[in-house]
Write a protein that holds these residues in place. Structure first.
Motif, short mmCIF file in Angstrom:
data_model
loop_
_atom_site.label_atom_id
_atom_site.label_comp_id
_atom_site.label_asym_id
_atom_site.label_seq_id
_atom_site.Cartn_x
_atom_site.Cartn_y
_atom_site.Cartn_z
N LEU A 102 38.64 43.94 33.07
CA LEU A 102 39.65 43.78 32.02
C LEU A 102 40.43 42.49 32.19
O LEU A 102 40.76 41.81 31.21
CB LEU A 102 40.60 44.98 32.04
CG LEU A 102 39.98 46.34 31.66
CD1 LEU A 102 40.97 47.47 31.91
CD2 LEU A 102 39.52 46.35 30.21
N GLY A 103 40.72 42.15 33.43
CA GLY A 103 41.47 40.92 33.70
C GLY A 103 40.72 39.68 33.26
O GLY A 103 41.30 38.76 32.66
N LYS A 104 39.42 39.62 33.55
CA LYS A 104 38.62 38.47 33.13
C LYS A 104 38.43 38.43 31.63
O LYS A 104 38.38 37.35 31.03
CB LYS A 104 37.26 38.49 33.84
CG LYS A 104 37.31 38.01 35.28
CD LYS A 104 35.92 37.64 35.76
CE LYS A 104 36.01 36.82 37.03
NZ LYS A 104 34.69 36.29 37.43
N ALA A 105 38.31 39.59 31.01
CA ALA A 105 38.07 39.64 29.57
C ALA A 105 39.30 39.24 28.78
O ALA A 105 39.18 38.65 27.70
CB ALA A 105 37.63 41.05 29.16
N PHE A 106 40.49 39.53 29.32
CA PHE A 106 41.71 39.33 28.55
C PHE A 106 42.71 38.36 29.18
O PHE A 106 43.90 38.42 28.90
CB PHE A 106 42.37 40.69 28.27
CG PHE A 106 41.52 41.58 27.41
CD1 PHE A 106 41.53 41.45 26.03
CD2 PHE A 106 40.68 42.53 27.98
CE1 PHE A 106 40.73 42.25 25.22
CE2 PHE A 106 39.88 43.34 27.18
CZ PHE A 106 39.90 43.20 25.80
N GLY A 107 42.19 37.47 30.03
CA GLY A 107 42.99 36.33 30.49
C GLY A 107 43.94 36.57 31.64
O GLY A 107 44.73 35.70 31.98
N LYS A 119 44.43 33.04 26.56
CA LYS A 119 45.80 33.45 26.87
C LYS A 119 45.80 34.92 27.26
O LYS A 119 44.97 35.69 26.80
CB LYS A 119 46.71 33.22 25.67
CG LYS A 119 46.89 31.75 25.31
CD LYS A 119 47.83 31.58 24.12
CE LYS A 119 48.01 30.12 23.78
NZ LYS A 119 48.91 29.92 22.61
N LYS A 120 46.75 35.28 28.09
CA LYS A 120 46.85 36.67 28.52
C LYS A 120 47.18 37.57 27.33
O LYS A 120 48.05 37.24 26.53
CB LYS A 120 47.94 36.84 29.58
CG LYS A 120 47.63 36.20 30.91
CD LYS A 120 48.76 36.45 31.89
CE LYS A 120 48.50 35.77 33.22
NZ LYS A 120 49.61 35.99 34.17
N GLU A 121 46.48 38.66 27.24
CA GLU A 121 46.82 39.67 26.26
C GLU A 121 46.48 41.04 26.81
O GLU A 121 45.64 41.17 27.71
CB GLU A 121 46.10 39.43 24.94
CG GLU A 121 44.59 39.52 25.01
CD GLU A 121 43.94 39.35 23.63
OE1 GLU A 121 44.04 40.29 22.82
OE2 GLU A 121 43.37 38.28 23.39
N VAL A 122 47.14 42.04 26.31
CA VAL A 122 46.87 43.40 26.76
C VAL A 122 45.67 43.93 25.98
O VAL A 122 45.63 43.84 24.75
CB VAL A 122 48.09 44.31 26.51
CG1 VAL A 122 47.79 45.74 26.94
CG2 VAL A 122 49.31 43.77 27.26
N PRO A 123 44.65 44.43 26.68
CA PRO A 123 43.46 44.93 25.97
C PRO A 123 43.83 46.14 25.11
O PRO A 123 44.70 46.93 25.46
CB PRO A 123 42.53 45.34 27.12
CG PRO A 123 43.41 45.55 28.30
CD PRO A 123 44.53 44.58 28.14
N LYS A 124 43.17 46.25 23.99
CA LYS A 124 43.39 47.38 23.09
C LYS A 124 42.23 48.36 23.23
O LYS A 124 41.06 47.97 23.18
CB LYS A 124 43.52 46.90 21.64
CG LYS A 124 44.78 46.08 21.39
CD LYS A 124 44.86 45.63 19.94
CE LYS A 124 46.20 44.99 19.62
NZ LYS A 124 46.49 43.82 20.47
#
Length: 214
Positions: A102-107, A119-124
């Motif tokens: 999740l960290g790699k996928a969403f920055g 940019k960092k975003e919270v995965p949905k």
């Protein structure tokens, strides 16, 4: 003399092979007691080199998780993150692996694939589930998805419409790759799902996402 008595001992450290064979292949507690007992004789460089190799993957997992835990996530965001972890639970990843994916996928964990653009975003949760469901329609089993996510965790951060679906259509229509051939390609080179640049020989400095790699 101390030097002579040490040299006559069967535990000598004149060669690298002697140092690496016996106790260092065992558990971490043995390594610690070993290094304390013979601290005056064991080359410190060798200990450091062994330690960095033996524990590198574990340190990376802890570091990547701490990066996420230290992020400015609200309680609501943390609940969302946990829900996305649950979506990955079918693949039997560890908690650290789920966080890393999740960290790699969403920055939240740096990935060369995104460069500096992510940019960092919270995965949905709905997006993660939508992508996983779409990948399953490509005849990928959960075992296949485990391998794909290990190789290309960033797929969860790609656009399902502008990248995943579009690229699968390109592979099918332009290259005639479909069915089992498509499945085999995605397992071998899952990054093809995220390509969104075609430099056509005129480099655009986005090689990690360019069709030239295909």
């Amino acid at each position: 003399m101390p030097g002579k008595s040490l040299a006559s001992s069967p535990l000598t450290f004149d060669s690298a092979t002697c140092f690496c064979t016996a106790d260092l292949a065992t558990s971490a507690p043995n390594i610690i007691s070993f290094s304390v007992t013979f601290s005056s004789s064991v080359p410190q460089k060798a200990i450091k080199r062994f330690g960095s190799t033996h524990f590198s993957s574990k340190k990376w997992a802890i570091h990547s998780t701490s990066q996420i835990e230290n992020s400015a996530l609200s309680n609501e965001d943390r609940k969302t993150w946990e829900a996305c972890r649950q979506a990955l639970s079918a693949f039997n990843f560890s908690t650290e692996e789920e966080d890393k994916i999740l960290g790699k996928a969403f920055g939240h964990v740096h990935s060369p694939y995104w460069g500096e653009e992510r940019k960092k975003e919270v995965p949905k949760l709905e997006i993660v589930n939508e992508i996983l469901d779409y990948l399953r329609t490509l005849s990928l089993s959960d075992d296949d998805l485990y391998k794909l996510l290990k190789k290309f965790p960033e797929v969860l951060g790609c656009s399902i419409e502008h990248e995943l679906r579009t690229n699968v259509q390109i592979l099918e229509k332009d290259w005639g790759i479909k069915g089992k051939s498509l499945k085999n390609l995605l397992l071998r080179n899952p990054k093809v799902l995220g390509y969104n640049v075609d430099c056509k020989g005129d480099c655009m400095a986005q090689c990690t996402r360019c069709w030239v790699r295909f």
